[in-house]
Design a protein around this motif. Sequence first.
Motif, mmCIF file in Angstrom:
data_model
loop_
_atom_site.group_PDB
_atom_site.id
_atom_site.type_symbol
_atom_site.label_atom_id
_atom_site.label_comp_id
_atom_site.label_asym_id
_atom_site.label_seq_id
_atom_site.Cartn_x
_atom_site.Cartn_y
_atom_site.Cartn_z
ATOM 1 N N PRO A 31 -5.653 7.086 17.271
ATOM 2 C CA PRO A 31 -5.530 5.718 17.804
ATOM 3 C C PRO A 31 -5.645 4.672 16.704
ATOM 4 N N SER A 32 -5.026 3.534 16.941
ATOM 5 C CA SER A 32 -5.199 2.415 16.023
ATOM 6 C C SER A 32 -6.619 1.868 16.168
ATOM 7 N N ALA A 33 -6.986 1.037 15.245
ATOM 8 C CA ALA A 33 -8.309 0.403 15.269
ATOM 9 C C ALA A 33 -9.442 1.420 15.155
ATOM 10 N N ALA A 34 -9.216 2.507 14.436
ATOM 11 C CA ALA A 34 -10.292 3.449 14.151
ATOM 12 C C ALA A 34 -11.236 2.838 13.129
ATOM 13 N N VAL A 35 -12.435 3.377 13.057
ATOM 14 C CA VAL A 35 -13.357 3.025 11.981
ATOM 15 C C VAL A 35 -13.332 4.188 10.996
ATOM 16 N N ILE A 36 -13.213 3.878 9.702
ATOM 17 C CA ILE A 36 -12.990 4.915 8.695
ATOM 18 C C ILE A 36 -14.025 4.780 7.589
ATOM 19 N N ALA A 37 -14.653 5.899 7.265
ATOM 20 C CA ALA A 37 -15.636 5.923 6.183
ATOM 21 C C ALA A 37 -15.341 7.109 5.287
ATOM 22 N N GLY A 38 -15.548 6.920 3.990
ATOM 23 C CA GLY A 38 -15.296 7.991 3.036
ATOM 24 C C GLY A 38 -16.501 8.267 2.167
ATOM 25 N N TYR A 39 -16.761 9.541 1.942
ATOM 26 C CA TYR A 39 -17.912 10.013 1.182
ATOM 27 C C TYR A 39 -17.499 10.202 -0.272
ATOM 28 N N SER A 40 -18.079 9.417 -1.180
ATOM 29 C CA SER A 40 -17.748 9.512 -2.600
ATOM 30 C C SER A 40 -16.263 9.201 -2.811
ATOM 31 N N VAL A 41 -15.502 10.112 -3.427
ATOM 32 C CA VAL A 41 -14.076 9.839 -3.622
ATOM 33 C C VAL A 41 -13.363 9.669 -2.285
ATOM 34 N N GLY A 42 -13.946 10.176 -1.219
ATOM 35 C CA GLY A 42 -13.364 9.979 0.103
ATOM 36 C C GLY A 42 -13.234 8.528 0.498
ATOM 37 N N GLU A 43 -14.005 7.643 -0.145
ATOM 38 C CA GLU A 43 -13.863 6.220 0.159
ATOM 39 C C GLU A 43 -12.511 5.692 -0.297
ATOM 40 N N VAL A 44 -12.012 6.189 -1.431
ATOM 41 C CA VAL A 44 -10.669 5.795 -1.865
ATOM 42 C C VAL A 44 -9.645 6.338 -0.874
ATOM 43 N N ALA A 45 -9.821 7.589 -0.452
ATOM 44 C CA ALA A 45 -8.930 8.161 0.555
ATOM 45 C C ALA A 45 -8.947 7.339 1.835
ATOM 46 N N ALA A 46 -10.115 6.830 2.201
ATOM 47 C CA ALA A 46 -10.235 6.019 3.420
ATOM 48 C C ALA A 46 -9.363 4.771 3.344
ATOM 49 N N TRP A 47 -9.259 4.192 2.155
ATOM 50 C CA TRP A 47 -8.390 3.024 1.988
ATOM 51 C C TRP A 47 -6.934 3.413 2.245
ATOM 52 N N GLY A 48 -6.542 4.609 1.840
ATOM 53 C CA GLY A 48 -5.181 5.066 2.107
ATOM 54 C C GLY A 48 -4.978 5.413 3.557
ATOM 55 N N VAL A 49 -5.921 6.127 4.142
ATOM 56 C CA VAL A 49 -5.824 6.510 5.552
ATOM 57 C C VAL A 49 -5.775 5.269 6.445
ATOM 58 N N GLY A 50 -6.542 4.249 6.083
ATOM 59 C CA GLY A 50 -6.608 3.037 6.893
ATOM 60 C C GLY A 50 -5.480 2.058 6.659
ATOM 61 N N GLY A 51 -4.616 2.335 5.678
ATOM 62 C CA GLY A 51 -3.468 1.474 5.450
ATOM 63 C C GLY A 51 -3.698 0.326 4.489
ATOM 64 N N LEU A 52 -4.866 0.274 3.844
ATOM 65 C CA LEU A 52 -5.081 -0.761 2.842
ATOM 66 C C LEU A 52 -4.256 -0.483 1.587
ATOM 67 N N LEU A 53 -4.101 0.793 1.267
ATOM 68 C CA LEU A 53 -3.291 1.222 0.130
ATOM 69 C C LEU A 53 -2.207 2.176 0.619
ATOM 70 N N GLU A 54 -1.030 2.127 -0.010
ATOM 71 C CA GLU A 54 -0.012 3.122 0.290
ATOM 72 C C GLU A 54 -0.519 4.493 -0.148
ATOM 73 N N ALA A 55 -0.107 5.517 0.578
ATOM 74 C CA ALA A 55 -0.635 6.856 0.321
ATOM 75 C C ALA A 55 -0.324 7.326 -1.096
ATOM 76 N N ALA A 56 0.904 7.121 -1.552
ATOM 77 C CA ALA A 56 1.273 7.566 -2.902
ATOM 78 C C ALA A 56 0.472 6.821 -3.956
ATOM 79 N N VAL A 57 0.229 5.542 -3.730
ATOM 80 C CA VAL A 57 -0.582 4.748 -4.655
ATOM 81 C C VAL A 57 -2.018 5.261 -4.665
ATOM 82 N N THR A 58 -2.514 5.637 -3.502
ATOM 83 C CA THR A 58 -3.881 6.144 -3.399
ATOM 84 C C THR A 58 -4.069 7.381 -4.260
ATOM 85 N N LEU A 59 -3.120 8.298 -4.236
ATOM 86 C CA LEU A 59 -3.217 9.506 -5.054
ATOM 87 C C LEU A 59 -3.243 9.159 -6.541
#
Length: 312
Positions: free
Chosen positions: A81-109
């Motif tokens: 669903p949209s409007a999820a809450v997303i948290a990332g543990y350590s490097v997972g926080e960067v992944a969270a930015w990609g999962v949440g749409g703040l960063l494009e996925a390819a840019v996140t990698l």
Amino acid sequence: MTLAILCAGQGGQHRDMFALTGDAPEAAHLFAGAKALLGGRDPRDFVRSETDGALHRNRSGQILCTLQALAAAAALDDAVPSAAVIAGYSVGEVAAWGVGGLLEAAVTLDIVARRAEAMDADAHPGDGLIFVRGLSRGDVGRLCERHGAAIAIVNPGDAFVLGGGREALSAVAADARAMRARIVDLPVEVASHTQRLAGASTVFREVLRSASVAFPPVTGARILSGIDGAPVVSAEVGLDKLAAQISQTVQWANCLQGCLEAGATAFLELGPGHALSRMVAGIWPDLPARSLDDFRSLQGVRAWLARHLGDQ
């Protein structure tokens, strides 16, 4: 009802970590991008054939864990669903930015690879992390001060990750065992989230200045910052915290509490591993919490989401 998505850090990599996402057509471009970052080695082959420890080296580990989160999000886009809450543990926080749409996925990698490179360049030989459970925050702090280590991550239930040089960590571990604490050496080669990596935070903040951030995210997701568990309220403040997280304590217990305060009624860990979902189950046993690694198919994940979230 609200879904909390948890993005794992390093430590849970395993040979079958892409069993559900590896063949998902929605994630094919992500595996191709990660392959380029891994020197031309396909990530799916990498995790199945690696035997020399590279699976847990800092750079490859960060890329693999981030890839898994992004691939899972892409494969489950129709069910999450949209409007999820997303948290990332350590490097997972960067992944969270990609999962949440703040960063494009390819840019996140790409950003994660550069994050790892900055950390490796600033690391001291022999640095690492240990896990300690069963002591109070005060006791752990005193052991760290005595031996020159630092609290890297605060988890729920008197559980901590400590970082430092191997000699300091060994001394802390010996004293903690004498106090009947549980100790686990973690397969990480840098003292993440301690001041030993202050230089890496500075370098990574410069890397982030060139990143294009979509804020607020069109998904309506709420992304939490690791160093305080607070929602990202602006791109600049969020990026400052994301860089600082490399050399500051991650308040993971606060992140989980932030998910609950945001209305989370179910938790899905994207993996690899089960550590984060098991933390949730340990503190809130009445809330459904699962990891992607618990399922045999993506359809099973979709069915679980539908059952616990209903029509969103």
